[in-house]
Scaffold this motif. Structure first.
Motif, short mmCIF file in Angstrom:
data_model
loop_
_atom_site.label_atom_id
_atom_site.label_comp_id
_atom_site.label_asym_id
_atom_site.label_seq_id
_atom_site.Cartn_x
_atom_site.Cartn_y
_atom_site.Cartn_z
N UNK A 48 0.87 -1.17 0.00
CA UNK A 48 0.00 0.00 0.00
C UNK A 48 0.90 1.22 0.00
N UNK A 49 0.46 2.32 -0.64
CA UNK A 49 1.28 3.53 -0.65
C UNK A 49 0.41 4.76 -0.82
N UNK A 50 0.99 5.92 -0.53
CA UNK A 50 0.28 7.17 -0.69
C UNK A 50 1.23 8.35 -0.64
N UNK A 51 0.70 9.53 -0.92
CA UNK A 51 1.49 10.76 -0.92
C UNK A 51 1.17 11.65 0.28
N UNK A 52 0.12 11.33 1.00
CA UNK A 52 -0.30 12.15 2.14
C UNK A 52 -0.67 11.24 3.29
N UNK A 53 -0.50 11.75 4.50
CA UNK A 53 -0.93 11.01 5.66
C UNK A 53 0.19 10.66 6.62
N UNK A 54 1.43 10.58 6.13
CA UNK A 54 2.51 10.23 7.04
C UNK A 54 3.01 11.47 7.76
N UNK A 55 3.98 11.26 8.61
CA UNK A 55 4.54 12.35 9.41
C UNK A 55 5.53 13.18 8.61
N UNK A 68 0.17 -2.87 16.51
CA UNK A 68 1.03 -1.98 15.73
C UNK A 68 0.43 -1.65 14.38
N UNK A 69 -0.26 -2.63 13.77
CA UNK A 69 -0.92 -2.44 12.47
C UNK A 69 -2.02 -1.39 12.57
N UNK A 74 -3.91 4.18 11.73
CA UNK A 74 -4.52 5.34 12.38
C UNK A 74 -3.64 6.57 12.16
N UNK A 75 -2.30 6.40 12.25
CA UNK A 75 -1.40 7.54 12.03
C UNK A 75 -1.43 8.01 10.57
N UNK A 76 -1.76 7.11 9.64
CA UNK A 76 -1.88 7.47 8.23
C UNK A 76 -3.26 8.03 7.89
N UNK A 77 -4.20 7.93 8.83
CA UNK A 77 -5.55 8.43 8.60
C UNK A 77 -6.36 7.54 7.67
N UNK A 134 3.49 20.29 -1.15
CA UNK A 134 4.08 19.55 -0.03
C UNK A 134 3.45 18.15 -0.01
N UNK A 135 4.30 17.12 0.02
CA UNK A 135 3.82 15.74 0.10
C UNK A 135 4.51 15.03 1.26
N UNK A 136 3.92 13.93 1.66
CA UNK A 136 4.45 13.09 2.74
C UNK A 136 4.38 11.63 2.27
N UNK A 137 5.24 11.22 1.34
CA UNK A 137 5.12 9.88 0.76
C UNK A 137 5.34 8.77 1.79
N UNK A 138 4.60 7.69 1.62
CA UNK A 138 4.74 6.53 2.49
C UNK A 138 4.46 5.27 1.69
N UNK A 139 4.98 4.17 2.18
CA UNK A 139 4.72 2.86 1.57
C UNK A 139 4.79 1.80 2.65
N UNK A 140 3.88 0.85 2.57
CA UNK A 140 3.84 -0.28 3.50
C UNK A 140 3.85 -1.55 2.65
N UNK A 141 4.71 -2.48 3.01
CA UNK A 141 4.75 -3.76 2.29
C UNK A 141 4.80 -4.89 3.31
#
Length: 158
Positions: A48-55, A68-69, A74-77, A134-141
């Motif tokens: 899963x990935x996105x450009x907004x939502x991370x710190x 933890x999941x 929740x932190x990513x909204x 402004x972006x906040x990229x994130x990825x979870x694998x």
């Protein structure tokens, strides 16, 4: 009456008509990926990935359990997708605040060291034109569980 169409409009229409479109997918869905390598036994990876939502601060972490999941999503909204923690663990990478769009996180082939594994990643910088936003990229694998320990290594220069 003859109508004159500027050449740049004709070129733009031709360019757009030759492009293939990719349907947008919901980041909450599980996307199977290719098997990494025979030495690292993986049936399917989930990502899963996105450009907004991370710190705003870059970080990475390993998630081994349901608590933890839930905290991660929740932190990513976002609503957490299902993941079987008896079979998988997850690696989450947040690239921190970036001043343009186009940054992505790329996972490399994990390195197996006996019963341990090192998950490597890098933050890919955009090439070409980007949006000034402004972006906040994130990825979870998700990866198959190993009997040893899992480590994370950032091989980025940024």
């Amino acid at each position: 009456m003859t109508r004159v169409v500027p050449i740049y409009l004709v070129c733009a229409m031709l360019a757009l008509s030759s492009c293939s479109t990719v349907p947008l997918t919901n980041n909450h869905t599980q996307t199977p990926l290719d098997v990494l390598t025979p030495s690292y036994t993986v049936d399917k990876l989930l990502e899963w990935e996105g450009q907004y939502g991370s710190k705003a601060i870059a970080e990475h972490k390993i998630i081994n359990d349901e608590i933890g999941w839930m905290q991660l999503w929740q932190s990513l909204g976002k609503d957490p997708p299902p993941l079987d923690f008896n079979k998988y663990y997850a690696v989450a990478v947040m690239a921190g605040m970036r001043r343009t769009g186009g940054y992505t996180i790329e996972f490399l082939e994990p390195i197996v060291q006996g019963v341990d594994v090192t998950v490597r990643y890098f933050v890919k910088t955009p090439s070409g034109y980007t949006m000034s936003v402004i972006t906040y990229p994130w990825k979870v694998r998700a990866f198959l569980r190993v009997s040893g320990k899992a480590f994370i290594e950032n091989i980025s220069n940024t």
